[in-house]
Write a protein that holds these residues in place. Sequence first.
Motif, PDB file in Angstrom:
ATOM      1  N   UNK A  31       0.464   9.114   7.843  1.00  0.00           N
ATOM      2  CA  UNK A  31       0.781   7.974   8.703  1.00  0.00           C
ATOM      3  C   UNK A  31       0.472   6.659   7.997  1.00  0.00           C
ATOM      4  N   UNK A  32      -0.629   6.631   7.279  1.00  0.00           N
ATOM      5  CA  UNK A  32      -0.971   5.448   6.499  1.00  0.00           C
ATOM      6  C   UNK A  32       0.072   5.206   5.410  1.00  0.00           C
ATOM      7  N   UNK A  33       0.496   6.271   4.749  1.00  0.00           N
ATOM      8  CA  UNK A  33       1.484   6.144   3.677  1.00  0.00           C
ATOM      9  C   UNK A  33       2.793   5.581   4.217  1.00  0.00           C
ATOM     10  N   UNK A  34       3.212   6.045   5.388  1.00  0.00           N
ATOM     11  CA  UNK A  34       4.444   5.546   6.011  1.00  0.00           C
ATOM     12  C   UNK A  34       4.312   4.064   6.362  1.00  0.00           C
ATOM     13  N   UNK A  35       3.170   3.697   6.914  1.00  0.00           N
ATOM     14  CA  UNK A  35       2.939   2.286   7.248  1.00  0.00           C
ATOM     15  C   UNK A  35       2.990   1.422   6.003  1.00  0.00           C
ATOM     16  N   UNK A  36       2.391   1.905   4.928  1.00  0.00           N
ATOM     17  CA  UNK A  36       2.333   1.156   3.680  1.00  0.00           C
ATOM     18  C   UNK A  36       3.693   1.060   2.994  1.00  0.00           C
ATOM     19  N   UNK A  37       4.442   2.160   3.007  1.00  0.00           N
ATOM     20  CA  UNK A  37       5.703   2.216   2.259  1.00  0.00           C
ATOM     21  C   UNK A  37       6.886   1.602   3.000  1.00  0.00           C
ATOM     22  N   UNK A  38       6.910   1.763   4.352  1.00  0.00           N
ATOM     23  CA  UNK A  38       8.111   1.310   5.077  1.00  0.00           C
ATOM     24  C   UNK A  38       7.810   0.386   6.255  1.00  0.00           C
ATOM     25  N   UNK A  39       6.912   0.801   7.138  1.00  0.00           N
ATOM     26  CA  UNK A  39       6.731   0.082   8.393  1.00  0.00           C
ATOM     27  C   UNK A  39       6.262  -1.356   8.183  1.00  0.00           C
ATOM     28  N   UNK A  40       5.132  -1.554   7.506  1.00  0.00           N
ATOM     29  CA  UNK A  40       4.597  -2.905   7.340  1.00  0.00           C
ATOM     30  C   UNK A  40       5.504  -3.814   6.518  1.00  0.00           C
ATOM     31  N   UNK A  41       6.070  -3.357   5.392  1.00  0.00           N
ATOM     32  CA  UNK A  41       6.991  -4.225   4.653  1.00  0.00           C
ATOM     33  C   UNK A  41       8.215  -4.630   5.485  1.00  0.00           C
TER      34      UNK A  41
END
Length: 740
Positions: free
Chosen positions: A281-291
């Motif tokens: 979940x952290x990886x998804x936030x870092x790679x796609x969601x937050x950007x």
Amino acid sequence: MRNALISAVLLSSGVVLASSAAFADEGQWQPYQIPSIADKLSERGIKIPAKQLADLTQYPMNAVVGLGYCTASFVSPQGLVVTNHHCAYRAIQYNSKKEHNYIADGFLANSKNQEPSAGPNERLYITEAVTDVSKTITASLSQDPLIRYEEIQSNRKSLIKECESDDNYRCSVRSFHSGLEYYLIKQLIIRDVRLVYAPPMSVGAFGGDVDNYEYPRHSGDFTFLRAYVGKDGQPAAYSKDNVPFTPKSYLKINADGVKAGDGVFVAGYPGSTSRYRLTSELQFASDWLYPTLASRYQLRIDTIEAMGDADGEVEIKYAGTLASMANRMKKYNGLLDGFKATDITGIKQTREDDFLTWLAADNTYQTYQTQFDQLETLLDKKRINMQTRHYFENAQSSDLLSAANKLYRLAKEKTKPDSEREEGYQERDTKMFKARLKRIDSSFDITVDKTLWQQDLQAYMAQEHRVAALDAMLSGNDNLASLSDKLEGLYALTTLTDQDKRLAWMNASTTAFETSSDPFIRLAVALYDTNMAQEKEKKTLLGELSQARPGYMKAIIAYNKANDWPVYPDANGTLRITYGMVDGYQSRDALYKQPFTRLEGITAKHTGIEPFNAPKKVLDAIKEQRYGSHKVASVIEDPSSWICKLFSCLDKPEEFNSVPVNFLSSVDTTGGNSGSPVFNGNGELVGLNFDSTYEAITKDWFFNPTITRAVHVDIRYILWMMDEVDHADNLIEELDLVRN
């Protein structure tokens, strides 16, 4: 206290201590949990009994209130409330006009009859009871995911309806530990909130977005509001005949504030953290969601700023929206920077690997491995769904389309029994629903709304996940000019810009919507089935997660306890307590950030150009050294101690000789804690929480005690502004000031 200061200096100066973990102040604790950490509070010098803090009917917890998005607290027997300037921004904006711009100039009511309404949507929520209802919510749930979800909601609504037998109360059922526990929260609602005193923007947000999440800070982020009720003492809507509310208690204010190494605690309503989320979940936030989110916010910010520069009315209307988006955008960027700087993903993965090793070796929890695997599968499905829906949801971002969607949904829901309606559309929601529709006028401009919507529609049109109903509206609009013309026609033909006509739709039948010629109403009707299908898909997934997450959390809690780590729920907007001490930190190599800033820092930063444009009256008071009784000679407890001689007291803070403006502490806070009272060990108000340091933003995912610091407005600066600058003598007389 001496040991606490030594530990603080050694830790923040980069000295490695074998027992450094013992000094971590991690935890956003539910009040009932406080007696279980009484020893930790005592170590920090917090003298108020833990049992007292756990009791919401006693001082000081019964003086802490929620705003629905921030925190505040009562500070006088006449309903006076203090919170952050940015938390009261909507109230200031609501009362600002071109002829009296309270955002730019500030506001002070010299008497109660000069206190204007903070707006129809403003509320104060006083939490009176929190009850464990886990068994009631989770008893005999279906294995079918969608039915399971609906059963949970039905159980929640039944408890809420029973709790809200008195219209003066608002109740909710919140999930803790991802559905492992549920608590019923009962809150008294104050519906008449008024603006009392706000410094100008150049004080309340000195440094603006440049200084946001940065330190040293020199922000006067405070505002006073007042709670009013009917003459019978019961909550009531705004009326000139209403009287100030008498709270059960109000905070004592320690005019001497705090010093480095002092223990402090904060009570408030932190919004959301993700500390128990999986590494994926952290990886998804870092790679796609937050950007993705940060990019959209930046585009919208640039657009609103440009349009506000050209039109002062737009600048005022969108000031609150702009500030909120800028804060979120910087937070996302800070999270991304933090993930890179400290490899939070790697840290999470290492701990997760260790957890799985422990899981495999523990006979009691070995069976949870299957649920963990199932959870990962569901999370992968959730990520795909989010990416698929993202642009379509944004493509409905127009304020008018959003209102039309909600109004048509209301008409549909009203055909059902009230108990079966979706939350937000029940009878209990009518007043707030109406208030939100009214509120649109205060922060809406057709040109801005159309421009922002067009940007989202263009982003939608540029990606592959399309929706036929929306594409039909966009048909033939393959270029900017034709899309702009199409939207121009929609805004020209709608009547939803008229408040009375907008409100009238609350009582319309579904047939009236389905035969309407209003273009936004027609679009809402056309999009309804798709929105409902996506909502059903989302609910089904939530039902599946409600089966997988609780088991995972049981194992995680056992794992944390086995390692003697704190066990508290992720933040979810409910009342929490966190503790720590006043302390600076090592920001990076050779850069130590001291815990206090001074008035002179305002002068040093002042350029005369926004956001570093301090008011002349503030600069004059500093230049003339009109410190009054708020001057502090030293911000450490014992300048002669050996630790000060060893470290030169970090550039000699024993020679402070000024008024403290902001200070740092190690308390564990996040969004929603804005405006939270900061207490000394005796439970006296010494400041207001308003921000975190840039390095600490990643604490939403992982708490790092060596760099995690919250930023507070020092009570001595607030009192100095009231006393020496704005001469708010009428308010000072209301306060219960004490000294050490």
